[in-house]
Write an enzyme that holds these catalytic residues in place. Sequence first.
Site, PDB file in Angstrom:
ATOM      1  N   PRO A  68       0.833  -1.210   0.000  1.00  0.00           N
ATOM      2  CA  PRO A  68       0.000   0.000   0.000  1.00  0.00           C
ATOM      3  C   PRO A  68       0.870   1.263   0.000  1.00  0.00           C
ATOM      4  O   PRO A  68       1.848   1.325   0.738  1.00  0.00           O
ATOM      5  CB  PRO A  68      -0.794  -0.117   1.315  1.00  0.00           C
ATOM      6  CG  PRO A  68       0.008  -1.035   2.170  1.00  0.00           C
ATOM      7  CD  PRO A  68       0.686  -1.982   1.242  1.00  0.00           C
ATOM      8  N   HIS A  69       0.531   2.212  -0.860  1.00  0.00           N
ATOM      9  CA  HIS A  69       1.315   3.448  -0.899  1.00  0.00           C
ATOM     10  C   HIS A  69       0.456   4.602  -1.398  1.00  0.00           C
ATOM     11  O   HIS A  69      -0.577   4.376  -2.035  1.00  0.00           O
ATOM     12  CB  HIS A  69       2.563   3.279  -1.776  1.00  0.00           C
ATOM     13  CG  HIS A  69       2.281   2.849  -3.173  1.00  0.00           C
ATOM     14  ND1 HIS A  69       2.091   1.531  -3.513  1.00  0.00           N
ATOM     15  CD2 HIS A  69       2.138   3.548  -4.319  1.00  0.00           C
ATOM     16  CE1 HIS A  69       1.874   1.430  -4.810  1.00  0.00           C
ATOM     17  NE2 HIS A  69       1.890   2.651  -5.329  1.00  0.00           N
ATOM     18  N   GLY A  70       0.898   5.797  -1.105  1.00  0.00           N
ATOM     19  CA  GLY A  70       0.130   6.953  -1.542  1.00  0.00           C
ATOM     20  C   GLY A  70       0.966   8.216  -1.549  1.00  0.00           C
ATOM     21  O   GLY A  70       2.007   8.292  -0.908  1.00  0.00           O
TER      22      GLY A  70
END
Lengths: 149, 568
Positions: A68-70
């Site tokens: 997960p990344h943002g």
Amino acid sequence: MKKILKKLLTEDTVFPDMTANTKEGIIVELIERLAANRKLKNKRAALKAVMARENKMSTGMENGIAIPHGKSDEITELVAAIGRTSHGVDFNSMDKKPSRIFIMTLSPQSHSGPHLQFLAEVSKLLKDTETREKLLNANSSRDILDILL
Amino acid sequence: MILRRFFILFGLFLFSFSCVFASDHTSGNDIGHLMTTLVLQLAIIVIAARIFGLIFSRYLKQPRVLGELVAGMVIGPYALGAFSIPILNQPLFPKIDAVLPISPELYGLAVVASIVLLFLAGLETDLPTFLKFSGIGSLVGLGGVVLSFFLGDMVAVLLLPGVDSFMSPTALFLGTLSTATSVGITARILSEKRKLSSPEGVTILAGAVLDDVIGIIILAIVVGITKISHSGGQVEWGKIAFIAIKAFGFWLILTILGILFAKKISKGLKWLRSNDAMAGVALGIALFLSGLAEMAGLAMIIGAYVVGLSLSQTDMADELRERLYGVYQFLVPVFFCVMGMMVDFSLLGSIFIFGLIYTACAIVGKIVGCGIPAFLAGFNIKGALRIGAGMLPRGEVTLIVASIGLSSGAIGQDMFGVAIMTLLIASIIAPPLLIKSFDGGNGLRNQKLAREDEIGCRIQLNFPSVHISDFIRMRILQAFNNEDFFVHRLNLNSQIYHIKKEDVFVTLIQKNRGIELTTDIDNKPLIKLIVAEEILELKDLLEGVKDLDSPDGMCEDLVYGIFSEDKK
């Protein structure tokens, strides 16, 4: 290139005892723990950015790994974290298997820094079955860092 | 028609400049007069070099540098430049009665240009490729250098009156002149034919690196011997060995130090936090080491080349090249044009036959000298011929060697003319020969070599339209930039990019609807992640377009009223 891992990973950013049971729960828990360790200021912006990316396409990969990344303008500097659960979590992964290792990056929108390079470096290490097994059986944050760095 | 327009323009320029020149001429201010002359000469050189370069590349389909050389011949002191201009009362390029036919100021400018050229040539050196193929590349480079040096030297001894020894400065210079390969033309052709990463392509590039290094060291030795010879000293083997060791030692120590400290130098330059300042300081270091090399009794270009070679391994190499592109664009045509100006046509008649024989030997020296080691290393006849043809073009190093020979008195105007003749002929016949040689099948006997080329990974993507492909390409490049990579576009005519950060090197090529990324297998996950993220951005963009209320209405609002009176 391991220096990217060394630069971003410390015992404060590695969590071997994650407890959440859902995808969103894991993301929230990672963000909360980073904030608790003063690695992150704006939790809301971080959650919004990661969930926005998940809504485009799930970051559940293969062999129990999710990334997960943002990116958000409200995040001031590149932060990375690694989480591990003792149980599998449905992360809508490509191979449909539950995930147990979670690698997260949060970065500024305009100048992200080497966040994908970080993920790529970790992926190179975790491609190896033996390394994955070691990481799953590690007893502490320090042990996980010793395996990766 | 175009040529007529050019000559009219050229005449008008000469006339207007001469008016200005005449007024300054009467002022009696020496330095002012000198500088005015230099500026006017430069104006004509810059314009003529550009126009001839354009004519050669656009209409004659020949390398631009040949046009620049010819421009120098046309406007120089042995052609149009010798005619006295009435208002000027003297020629614009008067023949200087010294070793060199041009003014020291112009020659000085050419020397600075040669330093910039060799610094950039060093920066362009692909050392990892050279090291990877260094085995075959070394043999190919060495074979070409040895045979062409021997043939060049031998032709001088056999055919030139007064040259009776292999160790005579003239023979040595003609040998050295014959060795230098200018791989720029070859690289461009191979890149266009997408053969740059073929076994033949990388062998040529690796061979050319060695060729440059050996050529420059030979030059240093020859300059040393010439200096001893001209000072009346006896050229002995002991002294030659000393010069050779000094030249090789200087190069080796500087190169090792350069490569060892490249990362530290690069870190220091990055500390400046300005790409322009970084490039300026790097060029300053190159100039400084060029001066040191000259003080050590070697050729200046060794220092410049070594600094370039050292910095070529840092991630800032492409950035430096890009920042220095303007300096290069200005100085390099001047360099080739000034070199062309030194050709004395009146002497060419008497040495024409010698020039042809010498050129033939220079060509044979490269094709056979590079071809035989390539054949022995596992290429077939076709592959060996490709490599030989690829090593044929001569360029800047030949000219620099020739000008050093001329200025040191080792060779005369006639042999300088021979050097230019060789350069022109070799560079004209090499491209068609190379293109023709790459027709047909595999150039290898030994298939093991082919596999070495397949170590890398290639990701190919095709999109429904060029617009989408453009969008993704821009996004990918921006993403690399955001990840702190240096992104460098190879040239303005094609969408080929080099993307570098420390030891990660990626090439991106966009051709119409397709995008291709190549890199080492180790970097595959990174490339996949970056491309995947940007394709997701495209998905976002498409969703966004769907949300656009009424694109037609928006357009109507924008264009409404442009053909009617403004009623406010």
